[in-house]
Scaffold this motif. Structure first.
Motif, PDB file in Angstrom:
ATOM      1  N   ALA A  44       0.842  -1.203   0.000  1.00  0.00           N
ATOM      2  CA  ALA A  44       0.000   0.000   0.000  1.00  0.00           C
ATOM      3  C   ALA A  44       0.875   1.249   0.000  1.00  0.00           C
ATOM      4  O   ALA A  44       1.945   1.282   0.606  1.00  0.00           O
ATOM      5  CB  ALA A  44      -0.903   0.002   1.227  1.00  0.00           C
ATOM      6  N   GLY A  45       0.404   2.272  -0.702  1.00  0.00           N
ATOM      7  CA  GLY A  45       1.123   3.539  -0.736  1.00  0.00           C
ATOM      8  C   GLY A  45       0.994   4.297   0.573  1.00  0.00           C
ATOM      9  O   GLY A  45       0.007   4.160   1.292  1.00  0.00           O
ATOM     10  N   ASP A  46       1.991   5.100   0.881  1.00  0.00           N
ATOM     11  CA  ASP A  46       2.016   5.933   2.083  1.00  0.00           C
ATOM     12  C   ASP A  46       1.714   7.373   1.675  1.00  0.00           C
ATOM     13  O   ASP A  46       2.576   8.034   1.084  1.00  0.00           O
ATOM     14  CB  ASP A  46       3.393   5.834   2.737  1.00  0.00           C
ATOM     15  N   PRO A  47       0.507   7.880   1.953  1.00  0.00           N
ATOM     16  CA  PRO A  47       0.149   9.226   1.515  1.00  0.00           C
ATOM     17  C   PRO A  47       1.078  10.317   2.056  1.00  0.00           C
ATOM     18  O   PRO A  47       1.376  11.274   1.343  1.00  0.00           O
ATOM     19  CB  PRO A  47      -1.274   9.431   2.039  1.00  0.00           C
ATOM     20  N   LEU A 137      19.580   4.087 -17.560  1.00  0.00           N
ATOM     21  CA  LEU A 137      19.041   5.064 -16.624  1.00  0.00           C
ATOM     22  C   LEU A 137      17.852   4.461 -15.897  1.00  0.00           C
ATOM     23  O   LEU A 137      17.057   3.750 -16.499  1.00  0.00           O
ATOM     24  CB  LEU A 137      18.589   6.324 -17.361  1.00  0.00           C
ATOM     25  N   GLY A 138      17.746   4.757 -14.623  1.00  0.00           N
ATOM     26  CA  GLY A 138      16.603   4.283 -13.854  1.00  0.00           C
ATOM     27  C   GLY A 138      15.410   5.204 -14.043  1.00  0.00           C
ATOM     28  O   GLY A 138      15.532   6.289 -14.617  1.00  0.00           O
ATOM     29  N   PRO A 139      14.248   4.789 -13.559  1.00  0.00           N
ATOM     30  CA  PRO A 139      13.075   5.657 -13.642  1.00  0.00           C
ATOM     31  C   PRO A 139      13.260   6.865 -12.723  1.00  0.00           C
ATOM     32  O   PRO A 139      14.075   6.842 -11.799  1.00  0.00           O
ATOM     33  CB  PRO A 139      11.938   4.761 -13.163  1.00  0.00           C
ATOM     34  N   LEU A 140      12.501   7.926 -12.980  1.00  0.00           N
ATOM     35  CA  LEU A 140      12.582   9.124 -12.137  1.00  0.00           C
ATOM     36  C   LEU A 140      12.119   8.838 -10.714  1.00  0.00           C
ATOM     37  O   LEU A 140      12.665   9.382  -9.759  1.00  0.00           O
ATOM     38  CB  LEU A 140      11.742  10.257 -12.739  1.00  0.00           C
ATOM     39  N   LEU A 141      11.097   8.001 -10.564  1.00  0.00           N
ATOM     40  CA  LEU A 141      10.600   7.584  -9.256  1.00  0.00           C
ATOM     41  C   LEU A 141      10.595   6.070  -9.177  1.00  0.00           C
ATOM     42  O   LEU A 141      10.396   5.391 -10.183  1.00  0.00           O
ATOM     43  CB  LEU A 141       9.172   8.107  -9.027  1.00  0.00           C
ATOM     44  N   SER A 142      10.772   5.540  -7.975  1.00  0.00           N
ATOM     45  CA  SER A 142      10.703   4.091  -7.780  1.00  0.00           C
ATOM     46  C   SER A 142       9.246   3.640  -7.825  1.00  0.00           C
ATOM     47  O   SER A 142       8.312   4.449  -7.739  1.00  0.00           O
ATOM     48  CB  SER A 142      11.313   3.709  -6.428  1.00  0.00           C
ATOM     49  N   ALA A 143       9.048   2.342  -7.925  1.00  0.00           N
ATOM     50  CA  ALA A 143       7.696   1.784  -7.926  1.00  0.00           C
ATOM     51  C   ALA A 143       6.962   2.172  -6.643  1.00  0.00           C
ATOM     52  O   ALA A 143       5.782   2.546  -6.679  1.00  0.00           O
ATOM     53  CB  ALA A 143       7.754   0.270  -8.081  1.00  0.00           C
ATOM     54  N   ASP A 148       3.148   5.674  -3.440  1.00  0.00           N
ATOM     55  CA  ASP A 148       2.984   6.685  -2.394  1.00  0.00           C
ATOM     56  C   ASP A 148       2.329   7.953  -2.947  1.00  0.00           C
ATOM     57  O   ASP A 148       1.418   8.517  -2.325  1.00  0.00           O
ATOM     58  CB  ASP A 148       4.331   7.023  -1.756  1.00  0.00           C
ATOM     59  N   VAL A 149       2.759   8.398  -4.120  1.00  0.00           N
ATOM     60  CA  VAL A 149       2.169   9.590  -4.738  1.00  0.00           C
ATOM     61  C   VAL A 149       0.701   9.334  -5.058  1.00  0.00           C
ATOM     62  O   VAL A 149      -0.161  10.186  -4.787  1.00  0.00           O
ATOM     63  CB  VAL A 149       2.959  10.012  -5.999  1.00  0.00           C
ATOM     64  N   VAL A 150       0.391   8.172  -5.590  1.00  0.00           N
ATOM     65  CA  VAL A 150      -0.998   7.828  -5.897  1.00  0.00           C
ATOM     66  C   VAL A 150      -1.834   7.845  -4.616  1.00  0.00           C
ATOM     67  O   VAL A 150      -2.942   8.394  -4.595  1.00  0.00           O
ATOM     68  CB  VAL A 150      -1.089   6.460  -6.611  1.00  0.00           C
ATOM     69  N   ALA A 151      -1.299   7.274  -3.540  1.00  0.00           N
ATOM     70  CA  ALA A 151      -2.033   7.257  -2.271  1.00  0.00           C
ATOM     71  C   ALA A 151      -2.324   8.678  -1.795  1.00  0.00           C
ATOM     72  O   ALA A 151      -3.422   8.970  -1.310  1.00  0.00           O
ATOM     73  CB  ALA A 151      -1.242   6.486  -1.212  1.00  0.00           C
ATOM     74  N   PHE A 152      -1.355   9.589  -1.939  1.00  0.00           N
ATOM     75  CA  PHE A 152      -1.595  10.976  -1.543  1.00  0.00           C
ATOM     76  C   PHE A 152      -2.628  11.634  -2.455  1.00  0.00           C
ATOM     77  O   PHE A 152      -3.558  12.289  -1.984  1.00  0.00           O
ATOM     78  CB  PHE A 152      -0.302  11.804  -1.548  1.00  0.00           C
ATOM     79  N   LEU A 153      -2.488  11.472  -3.749  1.00  0.00           N
ATOM     80  CA  LEU A 153      -3.420  12.098  -4.689  1.00  0.00           C
ATOM     81  C   LEU A 153      -4.859  11.654  -4.432  1.00  0.00           C
ATOM     82  O   LEU A 153      -5.789  12.434  -4.585  1.00  0.00           O
ATOM     83  CB  LEU A 153      -3.017  11.789  -6.129  1.00  0.00           C
ATOM     84  N   LEU A 154      -5.034  10.400  -4.031  1.00  0.00           N
ATOM     85  CA  LEU A 154      -6.383   9.897  -3.759  1.00  0.00           C
ATOM     86  C   LEU A 154      -7.003  10.542  -2.525  1.00  0.00           C
ATOM     87  O   LEU A 154      -8.213  10.460  -2.333  1.00  0.00           O
ATOM     88  CB  LEU A 154      -6.367   8.373  -3.636  1.00  0.00           C
ATOM     89  N   THR A 155      -6.187  11.207  -1.703  1.00  0.00           N
ATOM     90  CA  THR A 155      -6.736  11.928  -0.527  1.00  0.00           C
ATOM     91  C   THR A 155      -7.233  13.315  -0.908  1.00  0.00           C
ATOM     92  O   THR A 155      -7.910  13.963  -0.114  1.00  0.00           O
ATOM     93  CB  THR A 155      -5.684  12.073   0.598  1.00  0.00           C
ATOM     94  N   LEU A 156      -6.915  13.796  -2.097  1.00  0.00           N
ATOM     95  CA  LEU A 156      -7.298  15.141  -2.512  1.00  0.00           C
ATOM     96  C   LEU A 156      -8.717  15.120  -3.070  1.00  0.00           C
ATOM     97  O   LEU A 156      -8.934  15.004  -4.268  1.00  0.00           O
ATOM     98  CB  LEU A 156      -6.302  15.690  -3.547  1.00  0.00           C
ATOM     99  N   LYS A 157      -9.671  15.228  -2.167  1.00  0.00           N
ATOM    100  CA  LYS A 157     -11.087  15.182  -2.517  1.00  0.00           C
ATOM    101  C   LYS A 157     -11.671  16.593  -2.516  1.00  0.00           C
ATOM    102  O   LYS A 157     -11.143  17.494  -1.893  1.00  0.00           O
ATOM    103  CB  LYS A 157     -11.859  14.315  -1.515  1.00  0.00           C
TER     104      LYS A 157
END
Length: 158
Positions: A44-47, A137-143, A148-157
């Protein structure tokens, strides 16, 4: 004794699932609209961490293009991308994961970076110095950063 063995076996299975490798950038499965149904990590992502990533220049730096009331403590919000207030009501988790991982799969002409991509683009330096790095080159963000970003964005209601 049987219950102890069964419980130990179940815990080993859960530990094996939690220790699974993240989905590699080239292996991400996008649907026809760019959504990614499967978690990239199985964790699970950490918001709270997602919020930090969005405001950190050396990570996502999402605030350089987007504004959001939930990111008010980070200065210099941009106006290039849409305001993020209410995105948790507009997109579901799979759609949000696809947009953060590689927005070009959803919005073909977007200038938003593909944060979880490692191939299929001009290497940094080729257009300017001709001295692009030759190693992968690696990705800009890790999996997990994506989750974590998705978990935070889902809190923006709204």
């Amino acid at each position: 004794m049987k219950i102890s063995i069964s419980l130990a076996a179940a815990l080993a299975c859960v530990a094996g699932i939690a220790a699974a490798e993240p989905v590699a950038p080239a292996e991400v499965q996008y649907d026809e609209y760019g959504a990614v149904a499967q978690s990239l990590t199985g964790v699970a992502g950490d918001p709270a961490n997602g919020k930090v990533i969005m405001g950190t220049k050396s990570k996502g730096n999402c605030v350089s293009c987007h504004a959001a009331a939930g990111l008010a403590e980070f200065p210099f919000h941009g106006e290039v991308g849409p305001v993020l207030d209410g995105v948790g009501d507009r997109w579901n988790e799979a759609e949000m994961r696809g947009i953060v991982a590689n927005a070009k799969m959803t919005y073909e002409g977007t200038i938003m970076p593909a944060f979880y991509k490692t191939e299929g683009y001009i290497r940094p330096g080729d257009a300017y110095t001709g001295k692009a790095p030759t190693e992968p080159l690696g990705p800009l963000l890790s999996a997990q950063d994506i989750e974590d970003v998705v978990a935070f964005l889902l809190t923006l209601k709204e």
